[in-house]
Write a protein that holds these residues in place. Structure first.
Motif, PDB file in Angstrom:
ATOM      1  N   THR A 253      -1.373  -6.043  -5.478  1.00  0.00           N
ATOM      2  CA  THR A 253      -2.107  -6.769  -4.457  1.00  0.00           C
ATOM      3  C   THR A 253      -1.397  -8.079  -4.118  1.00  0.00           C
ATOM      4  OG1 THR A 253      -4.142  -5.827  -5.314  1.00  0.00           O
ATOM      5  CG2 THR A 253      -4.367  -7.757  -3.933  1.00  0.00           C
TER       6      THR A 253
ATOM      7  N   GLN B 212      -3.218   2.692  -4.310  1.00  0.00           N
ATOM      8  CA  GLN B 212      -3.878   2.315  -3.060  1.00  0.00           C
ATOM      9  C   GLN B 212      -3.137   1.197  -2.322  1.00  0.00           C
ATOM     10  OE1 GLN B 212      -7.520   3.116  -1.818  1.00  0.00           O
ATOM     11  NE2 GLN B 212      -6.631   4.995  -2.589  1.00  0.00           N
ATOM     12  N   VAL B 213      -2.657   0.204  -3.057  1.00  0.00           N
ATOM     13  CA  VAL B 213      -1.948  -0.915  -2.430  1.00  0.00           C
ATOM     14  C   VAL B 213      -0.690  -0.395  -1.726  1.00  0.00           C
ATOM     15  CG1 VAL B 213      -0.819  -3.120  -2.847  1.00  0.00           C
ATOM     16  CG2 VAL B 213      -2.701  -2.415  -4.302  1.00  0.00           C
TER      17      VAL B 213
ATOM     18  N   LEU C  77       1.581  -7.613  -1.806  1.00  0.00           N
ATOM     19  CA  LEU C  77       1.197  -7.258  -0.446  1.00  0.00           C
ATOM     20  C   LEU C  77       0.638  -8.478   0.283  1.00  0.00           C
ATOM     21  CD1 LEU C  77       0.803  -5.139   1.784  1.00  0.00           C
ATOM     22  CD2 LEU C  77      -1.425  -4.632   0.808  1.00  0.00           C
TER      23      LEU C  77
ATOM     24  N   LEU D 124      -0.153   2.597  -0.679  1.00  0.00           N
ATOM     25  CA  LEU D 124      -0.547   3.435   0.449  1.00  0.00           C
ATOM     26  C   LEU D 124      -0.912   2.573   1.664  1.00  0.00           C
ATOM     27  CD1 LEU D 124      -1.041   6.356   1.322  1.00  0.00           C
ATOM     28  CD2 LEU D 124      -3.404   6.107   0.574  1.00  0.00           C
ATOM     29  N   LEU D 125      -1.639   1.487   1.408  1.00  0.00           N
ATOM     30  CA  LEU D 125      -2.014   0.590   2.497  1.00  0.00           C
ATOM     31  C   LEU D 125      -0.752  -0.004   3.134  1.00  0.00           C
ATOM     32  CD1 LEU D 125      -4.060  -0.951   4.186  1.00  0.00           C
ATOM     33  CD2 LEU D 125      -4.319  -2.591   2.328  1.00  0.00           C
TER      34      LEU D 125
END
Lengths: 282, 290
Positions: free
Chosen positions: B272, B250-251, B275, B253-254
């Motif tokens: 996380t 998810q990280v 990012l 992808l964001l």
């Protein structure tokens, strides 16, 4: 076709020394056409709750109303309830058994005593709804891929024309694309047919992306029952009961902590992207 | 040669119809070569039907290649007389914990493997103790496996393999049936085995988040190795992964979506913390670091 649970409790092994309270005073009102996500760790009572909704288990105390009728009333037609509230179990493809896909999907409606034409129409319609290509209809269900088998199993329940569709972890064991395809298909079913969907899931990301409302189960009780944003605000409490918020929520909290003005309520990639762009580009 | 080496491995099976006539040949593994060093953490990804489980079954001689060779600790898996040694060298853990546990009590279950190997009783107990401690299940040693959660059962399964003192452990989707907590427990146990005990780990999974700490990732498609590299290298190719029916964490992808909106972020962000740091740098206009 609303479902109402009024102070429902269920005790496994009641009257024995091993009695376990699996549902504890559960009250829920599920109106027509809603997409409800149910989350909770293993053993929190999710599956027990689902099995009450179509009468597979009978509550130790409390009442359940389907369309305003008490399902425990002695005149209530339990058989009709089971065709109206369709339950798709975990790994439903283990229940496939017919020689070809089409016959397998026909099995349910055939047992409702419908005539052959209606049975086949329903089977065809159901297979179309789950997006299975025509050329697979006369293949053996055992020659299909994992994701395809699962669609056939879901179609078997859809062919009963339920008003409420309950799915217990429909994406377990599928690859990421297969997961997305199944969930998109379910979402489409809900928006196009107005069917009520109850989705049991272990993926907070999926729940955040698709459902209108989340019910969090813990120790047989309803811990939270609200829209996803509100529920995931309690991410610390969710962690204490073995759950979590979507990963995006943690990123937003970390950014906020470091002084960026972002909305910590963002739970999906789209919302987070928008929030972060607003803050950084403007 | 590493602990596991596969050279041009191909596996074919013959499909037959109900009368037993040959319908065709399916190539489940197609010319796969890889070399795994002792102590590495290897991840294998691939969509359903990509051939990853079939390949994994070659690593402890459950299946034999139609063409090519697999060596485990220098032993050719085709050599019948080495099969027991091979299976002790490369232990396997499967998806469903309920199918792997046979003992009435946790410690008996874990002792089953070494007992069958003819390990002396005293040593069996020592092995049971250290294996259960390694996966954090020692306090449950007297419990019935039936009463454990999915994650706990799966850790008992892993302990059962550890008790046979393998050099390498192959896990085929060990977390597919678990809830988020169970998944976390199992992944933590696997990482500790690799970090602390130096165990070679080969993890097959559909959860992208589980493999960001792997040394190397192999991605399979149609029986072939379609991509390989470090998690950062592999997860930098978001579109290619999506074509292979996979995903990225998810990280990642964001970060990718933000890149598309014009934010100058590096490729393949995995955590996380990374990012958040990158975004803070952007916000503060502190770009000379790049």
């Amino acid at each position: 076709m609303s479902l109402i649970l009024d102070h429902v409790s269920y005790i496994y092994g009641d009257d024995t020394t091993l009695a376990v309270k699996a549902l504890d005073d559960v009250c829920l009102n599920i109106p027509d056409g809603q997409f409800v996500g149910v989350i909770g760790h293993t053993g929190s009572g999710k599956s027990t709750l689902m099995q009450h909704l179509n009468g597979l288990l009978k509550a130790t105390s409390g009442s359940i109303y389907f369309n305003g009728e008490d399902i425990y009333d002695k005149d209530f037609d339990m058989k009709k309830l089971r065709s109206k509230v369709g339950l798709v179990f975990q790994y439903p493809e283990h229940q496939l058994f017919e020689i070809d896909v089409f016959s397998d999907v026909c099995f349910g409606p055939k047992n409702l005593g419908l005539d052959r034409k209606e049975v086949e129409l329903r089977a065809y319609d159901a297979l179309k709804k789950v997006g299975l290509p025509d050329e697979l209809f006369y293949q053996s269900p055992f020659d299909l891929s994992g994701g395809q088998k699962r669609r056939v199993a879901i179609a078997g329940v859809l062919a009963m024309k339920p008003d409420v569709l309950i799915l217990d972890e429909p994406t377990a064991g599928l690859d990421p694309k297969g997961r997305e395809e199944i969930l998109e298909q379910i979402k489409k079913l809900q928006t196009e047919t107005g069917m009520t969907i109850i989705l049991v899931s272990h993926s907070m990301e999926d729940v955040a992306k698709y459902v209108d409302r989340i019910v969090v189960m813990n120790r047989g009780k309803v811990m939270y029952d609200d829209i996803p944003k509100e529920v995931f605000r309690h991410y610390k409490e969710l962690e204490e009961v073995g759950l979590a918020a979507p990963q995006v929520t943690y990123i937003m909290h970390a950014l906020k902590q470091k002084g960026l003005a972002v909305d910590v309520d963002a739970t999906t990639i789209e919302e987070a992207t928008e929030q972060i762009c607003l803050e950084i580009l403007h | 040669m590493g602990i596991i080496k596969a050279e041009n491995v191909t596996f074919e099976y013959i499909r037959r119809d109900e009368e037993g006539n040959v319908e065709g040949i399916t190539t489940a593994v197609d010319n796969v070569s890889l070399d795994i060093e002792q102590g590495q953490f290897i991840a294998i990804l691939g969509h359903n039907g990509s051939g990853k489980s079939t390949f994994a079954k070659h690593l402890n001689a459950i299946l034999h290649p139609t063409e090519g060779t697999v060596w485990v600790n220098g032993m050719n898996t085709r050599h019948e007389e080495d099969v027991w040694d091979i299976r002790q060298t490369a232990g396997m853990v499967f998806q469903n914990p309920d199918n792997q546990i046979i003992g009435q009590i946790v410690e008996e279950d874990v002792g089953f493997g070494p007992e069958n190997m003819g390990v002396p009783t005293k040593e069996i107990w020592e092995r049971v103790e250290e294996s259960l401690k390694a996966v954090g299940m020692y306090e449950f040693r007297k419990h019935s496996p039936n009463k454990l959660s999915g994650g706990q059962k799966q850790r008992v399964s892993i302990a059962g393999v550890l008790a046979m003192h393998p050099k390498c452990i192959v896990l085929d989707e060990p977390t597919a049936m678990l809830d988020p907590n169970g998944r976390k427990e199992v992944i933590r146990a696997i990482r500790a085995l690799n970090d602390v005990e130096g165990m070679t780990v080969i993890l097959i999974t559909h959860y992208m988040e589980e493999i960001i700490y792997a040394d190397k990732v192999f991605i399979m498609d149609k029986g072939k190795v379609a991509m390989e590299g470090t998690p950062r290298e592999v997860f930098s190719q978001v579109e290619k992964l999506k074509k292979l029916r996979l995903d990225v964490p998810q990280v990642t992808l964001l970060a990718y979506e933000l890149q598309k909106k014009g934010l100058p972020l590096p490729d393949g962000i995995l955590t996380t913390e990374e990012l958040v740091q990158e975004l803070l740098d952007l916000k503060n206009g502190n770009l000379e670091r790049r």
